[in-house]
Enzyme design. Structure first.
Site, PDB file in Angstrom:
ATOM      1  N   GLY A   1      55.324  36.235  39.448  1.00  0.00           N
ATOM      2  CA  GLY A   1      53.844  36.833  39.284  1.00  0.00           C
ATOM      3  C   GLY A   1      53.365  36.446  40.436  1.00  0.00           C
ATOM      4  O   GLY A   1      53.492  35.340  41.075  1.00  0.00           O
ATOM      5  N   ASP A   2      52.559  36.810  41.061  1.00  0.00           N
ATOM      6  CA  ASP A   2      51.714  37.144  42.754  1.00  0.00           C
ATOM      7  C   ASP A   2      53.023  36.925  43.402  1.00  0.00           C
ATOM      8  O   ASP A   2      52.966  36.443  44.665  1.00  0.00           O
ATOM      9  CB  ASP A   2      51.002  35.770  42.128  1.00  0.00           C
ATOM     10  CG  ASP A   2      49.937  35.379  41.152  1.00  0.00           C
ATOM     11  OD1 ASP A   2      49.365  36.501  40.789  1.00  0.00           O
ATOM     12  OD2 ASP A   2      50.285  34.345  39.984  1.00  0.00           O
TER      13      ASP A   2
ATOM     14  N   LYS B   1      53.200  41.954  44.594  1.00  0.00           N
ATOM     15  CA  LYS B   1      53.702  43.782  44.791  1.00  0.00           C
ATOM     16  C   LYS B   1      52.499  44.690  45.505  1.00  0.00           C
ATOM     17  O   LYS B   1      53.075  45.719  45.697  1.00  0.00           O
ATOM     18  CB  LYS B   1      53.730  43.982  43.036  1.00  0.00           C
ATOM     19  CG  LYS B   1      55.300  43.341  42.620  1.00  0.00           C
ATOM     20  CD  LYS B   1      54.603  42.988  41.009  1.00  0.00           C
ATOM     21  CE  LYS B   1      53.676  42.235  40.746  1.00  0.00           C
ATOM     22  NZ  LYS B   1      53.636  40.878  40.276  1.00  0.00           N
TER      23      LYS B   1
ATOM     24  N   LYS C   1      51.248  45.193  47.841  1.00  0.00           N
ATOM     25  CA  LYS C   1      52.409  45.203  49.782  1.00  0.00           C
ATOM     26  C   LYS C   1      53.074  45.715  49.374  1.00  0.00           C
ATOM     27  O   LYS C   1      53.243  46.818  50.380  1.00  0.00           O
ATOM     28  CB  LYS C   1      52.537  43.524  50.387  1.00  0.00           C
ATOM     29  CG  LYS C   1      52.945  43.950  51.166  1.00  0.00           C
ATOM     30  CD  LYS C   1      52.693  42.518  52.192  1.00  0.00           C
ATOM     31  CE  LYS C   1      53.328  42.969  53.518  1.00  0.00           C
ATOM     32  NZ  LYS C   1      52.177  42.882  54.235  1.00  0.00           N
TER      33      LYS C   1
ATOM     34  N   GLY D   1      46.452  40.765  38.782  1.00  0.00           N
ATOM     35  CA  GLY D   1      45.114  40.422  40.059  1.00  0.00           C
ATOM     36  C   GLY D   1      45.914  41.279  41.818  1.00  0.00           C
ATOM     37  O   GLY D   1      47.001  40.476  42.007  1.00  0.00           O
ATOM     38  N   HIS D   2      45.762  42.572  42.390  1.00  0.00           N
ATOM     39  CA  HIS D   2      46.639  42.645  43.352  1.00  0.00           C
ATOM     40  C   HIS D   2      45.619  42.676  44.375  1.00  0.00           C
ATOM     41  O   HIS D   2      44.937  43.241  44.272  1.00  0.00           O
ATOM     42  CB  HIS D   2      47.450  44.290  42.591  1.00  0.00           C
ATOM     43  CG  HIS D   2      48.248  44.417  41.795  1.00  0.00           C
ATOM     44  ND1 HIS D   2      49.130  43.799  41.891  1.00  0.00           N
ATOM     45  CD2 HIS D   2      47.758  44.624  40.891  1.00  0.00           C
ATOM     46  CE1 HIS D   2      50.375  44.538  40.357  1.00  0.00           C
ATOM     47  NE2 HIS D   2      49.614  44.851  39.819  1.00  0.00           N
TER      48      HIS D   2
ATOM     49  N   GLN E   1      52.065  41.151  35.850  1.00  0.00           N
ATOM     50  CA  GLN E   1      52.763  39.932  35.654  1.00  0.00           C
ATOM     51  C   GLN E   1      53.932  39.539  36.552  1.00  0.00           C
ATOM     52  O   GLN E   1      54.135  40.303  37.460  1.00  0.00           O
ATOM     53  CB  GLN E   1      52.800  39.289  34.076  1.00  0.00           C
ATOM     54  CG  GLN E   1      51.554  39.155  34.184  1.00  0.00           C
ATOM     55  CD  GLN E   1      50.465  40.306  33.420  1.00  0.00           C
ATOM     56  OE1 GLN E   1      51.156  40.987  32.911  1.00  0.00           O
ATOM     57  NE2 GLN E   1      49.351  40.672  34.050  1.00  0.00           N
TER      58      GLN E   1
ATOM     59  N   THR F   1      42.718  36.581  39.869  1.00  0.00           N
ATOM     60  CA  THR F   1      42.095  36.752  38.505  1.00  0.00           C
ATOM     61  C   THR F   1      40.679  35.502  38.460  1.00  0.00           C
ATOM     62  O   THR F   1      39.786  35.307  38.338  1.00  0.00           O
ATOM     63  CB  THR F   1      42.743  37.061  37.942  1.00  0.00           C
ATOM     64  OG1 THR F   1      43.458  38.576  37.616  1.00  0.00           O
ATOM     65  CG2 THR F   1      42.424  37.757  36.521  1.00  0.00           C
ATOM     66  N   THR F   2      41.765  34.566  38.622  1.00  0.00           N
ATOM     67  CA  THR F   2      41.066  33.172  37.727  1.00  0.00           C
ATOM     68  C   THR F   2      40.339  32.076  38.936  1.00  0.00           C
ATOM     69  O   THR F   2      39.637  31.758  38.833  1.00  0.00           O
ATOM     70  CB  THR F   2      41.876  32.533  36.940  1.00  0.00           C
ATOM     71  OG1 THR F   2      43.275  32.463  37.073  1.00  0.00           O
ATOM     72  CG2 THR F   2      41.908  33.588  35.623  1.00  0.00           C
TER      73      THR F   2
HETATM   74  P1  IMP Z   1      48.463  36.102  29.522  1.00  0.00           P
HETATM   75  O1  IMP Z   1      48.787  36.906  30.223  1.00  0.00           O
HETATM   76  O2  IMP Z   1      46.732  35.741  30.115  1.00  0.00           O
HETATM   77  O3  IMP Z   1      48.151  36.101  27.924  1.00  0.00           O
HETATM   78  O4  IMP Z   1      48.481  34.302  30.485  1.00  0.00           O
HETATM   79  C1  IMP Z   1      49.728  34.270  29.725  1.00  0.00           C
HETATM   80  C2  IMP Z   1      50.492  33.230  30.860  1.00  0.00           C
HETATM   81  O5  IMP Z   1      50.647  34.111  31.432  1.00  0.00           O
HETATM   82  C3  IMP Z   1      49.834  32.279  31.628  1.00  0.00           C
HETATM   83  O6  IMP Z   1      50.286  30.971  32.287  1.00  0.00           O
HETATM   84  C4  IMP Z   1      48.801  33.395  32.983  1.00  0.00           C
HETATM   85  O7  IMP Z   1      48.792  32.825  33.911  1.00  0.00           O
HETATM   86  C5  IMP Z   1      50.162  33.875  33.118  1.00  0.00           C
HETATM   87  N1  IMP Z   1      49.388  35.152  34.077  1.00  0.00           N
HETATM   88  C6  IMP Z   1      49.254  35.899  33.413  1.00  0.00           C
HETATM   89  N2  IMP Z   1      49.012  37.137  34.346  1.00  0.00           N
HETATM   90  C7  IMP Z   1      49.489  36.757  34.919  1.00  0.00           C
HETATM   91  C8  IMP Z   1      49.090  37.202  37.174  1.00  0.00           C
HETATM   92  O8  IMP Z   1      48.567  39.041  36.771  1.00  0.00           O
HETATM   93  N3  IMP Z   1      49.595  35.959  38.139  1.00  0.00           N
HETATM   94  C9  IMP Z   1      50.647  35.131  37.484  1.00  0.00           C
HETATM   95  N4  IMP Z   1      50.487  34.599  35.920  1.00  0.00           N
HETATM   96  C10 IMP Z   1      49.837  35.577  35.460  1.00  0.00           C
END
Ligand code: IMP
Length: 427
Positions: A12-13, A16, A18, A40-41, A223, A299-300
């Protein structure tokens, strides 16, 4: 060239947004097909940075119809906030389409996501706490609430009652939390009926008609491959299928519609949350990548774990997605290293693996085997052709291309829209 799928090749991250932005006005429909507001885009347009979590990144491209497909899980409060944030900045969302079959994230699922993580202790997944996993579990368990249920209050109440019978048992008996009332949930959902009504439709029908008419449909995975519930590093994954096959299911189009599958790959590797990551760095180099690459979750806000490029997972991603092209992002972040290690295989308890080990146990024991490539010192953000790049950066891209088994169609050399080297047409 009608349907194109865009998938992250790592954890992830990868950037995309871009690529979506680069395809820009050539795309008629931009579709999210899985995930929810765990994504999070970041898209930078004319120096303005937009962060979207639930809407597809094409929502910011003028003339592109943003679509939330049936495979997505929707938190209605987040969706409406995101729409008003964009509209407040002059980006119209009136053309947005939401599938009637998409599932809604109920507040009890956000609670269960967080409480379950707490109870898992050191075995936790590191989820985003947005209720994604429990909502997909309800879908498969046939306990889910769908967007269309908002428009039939009787059915909505019946479904919420059914779900809460189970949820309250779990919350009260297993987790020692308070029971949640039916009225609280139903009344909460009913508040979204009017604001959402105008967006909801049969998006599968719309997309198939668009494809029949030769329109360009971009299916944007959230993701990434290694977070896929089937093909990723289970159980440290998300609860949906970001891989290319998921695009068909989550958008309601058939596999023969898809012409291109573009993998997005960062020039190094990052991951958030828990789970194995063989090429992870715990030293000053990792800190350098995090700082220069701005590796903090959209996102977080969590700091991302950083490591060197892992060609084994990229090769694996090429296999499970059948990528036709790659887009390599953030090459500029690698400027300033004497040598750049690339993980070309794993040592698993004394045995060399050139491909992903079959079992989770072996992957947890994998130690990276590195090849060392020459680094470069120049700022490459101004490069606009492959030949502009320092020779060592060219060699790095060529070596990666060789290792991953699909051609690199473009390279990102900075966060801005124009900070790109195009090598092959993406459309
Ligand atoms: P969930 O999707 O919130 O259930 O999280 C499951 C796993 O996917 C965790 O390790 C998250 O940190 C990871 N994750 C979920 N969404 C993203 C994303 O957009 N980018 C990177 N990691 C993600």
């Amino acid at each position: 060239m009608p349907a194109i799928v865009l998938v992250g090749a790592q954890w992830g991250d990868e950037g995309k947004g871009k690529v979506t932005d680069l395809l820009g006005s050539s795309v008629d429909y931009c579709v999210r097909y899985q995930g929810g507001n765990n994504a999070g885009h970041t898209v930078v347009v004319d120096g303005e940075s937009y962060a979207v979590h639930l809407l597809p990144s094409g929502a910011i491209t003028p003339g592109c119809v943003p679509v939330i497909g049936n495979g997505v899980v929707v938190d209605p409060a987040v969706l409406l906030d995101e729409i008003s944030m964009l509209e407040g900045r002059g980006v119209s969302c009136t053309s947005l389409l939401i599938s009637a079959n998409a599932h809604l994230i109920a507040p009890y699922n956000t609670v269960i996501d967080k409480v379950t993580e707490r109870f898992l202790g050191h075995n936790r997944i590191g989820t985003t706490g947005r209720g994604i996993g429990p909502t997909y579990a309800d879908k498969v368990n046939r306990l889910g609430i769908r967007v269309q249920d908002l428009f039939d209050p009787g059915i909505l109440r019946q479904k919420v009652e059914g779900a809460l019978l189970q949820k309250n048992n779990l919350l009260v008996k297993a987790y020692n939390r308070r029971a949640i009332g039916v009225d609280e949930i139903v009344d909460g959902f009913l508040r979204y009926v009017d604001p959402l009504r105008g967006y909801v439709t049969d998006t599968s029908a719309v997309l198939n008609t668009a494809l029949d008419g030769g329109k360009v449909v971009l299916l944007e995975g959230a993701q990434a491959t290694m977070l896929d519930v089937d093909h990723g590093t289970y159980p440290f994954v998300t609860s949906s299928n970001p891989t290319a096959g998921g695009a068909c299911i989550g958008a309601g189009i058939g596999p023969t519609r898809i012409d291109k599958v573009i993998g997005v790959l960062k020039a190094y590797t990052t991951r958030v949350g828990a789970g194995p990551f063989p090429s992870e760095l715990f030293d000053a180099d990792g800190e350098h990548l995090r700082k220069v690459g701005g590796e903090y979750g959209v996102t977080t806000g969590r700091a991302r774990r950083c490591g060197w490029f892992d060609a084994v997972i990229a090769r694996y991603a090429t296999r499970v997605n059948a990528f036709t092209d790659y887009f390599l992002t953030k090459l500029d972040v690698l400027s300033g290293f004497e040598r750049v290690p690339v993980c070309v295989g794993y040592d698993v308890d004394g045995t060399r693996y050139d491909e992903m080990p079959m079992t989770q146990t072996d992957f947890h024991h994998a130690r990276p085997i590195y090849e060392y490539l020459d680094g470069w010192w120049e700022d490459i953000s101004g490069c606009r052709s492959f030949e502009d790049l320092p020779k060592a950066a060219q060699a790095y891209v060529k070596a990666l291309e060789e290792l991953i088994g699909a051609p690199v169609a473009g390279i990102g050399v900075g966060p801005g829209r124009d900070e790109v080297i195009a090598l092959r047409p993406l459309l």
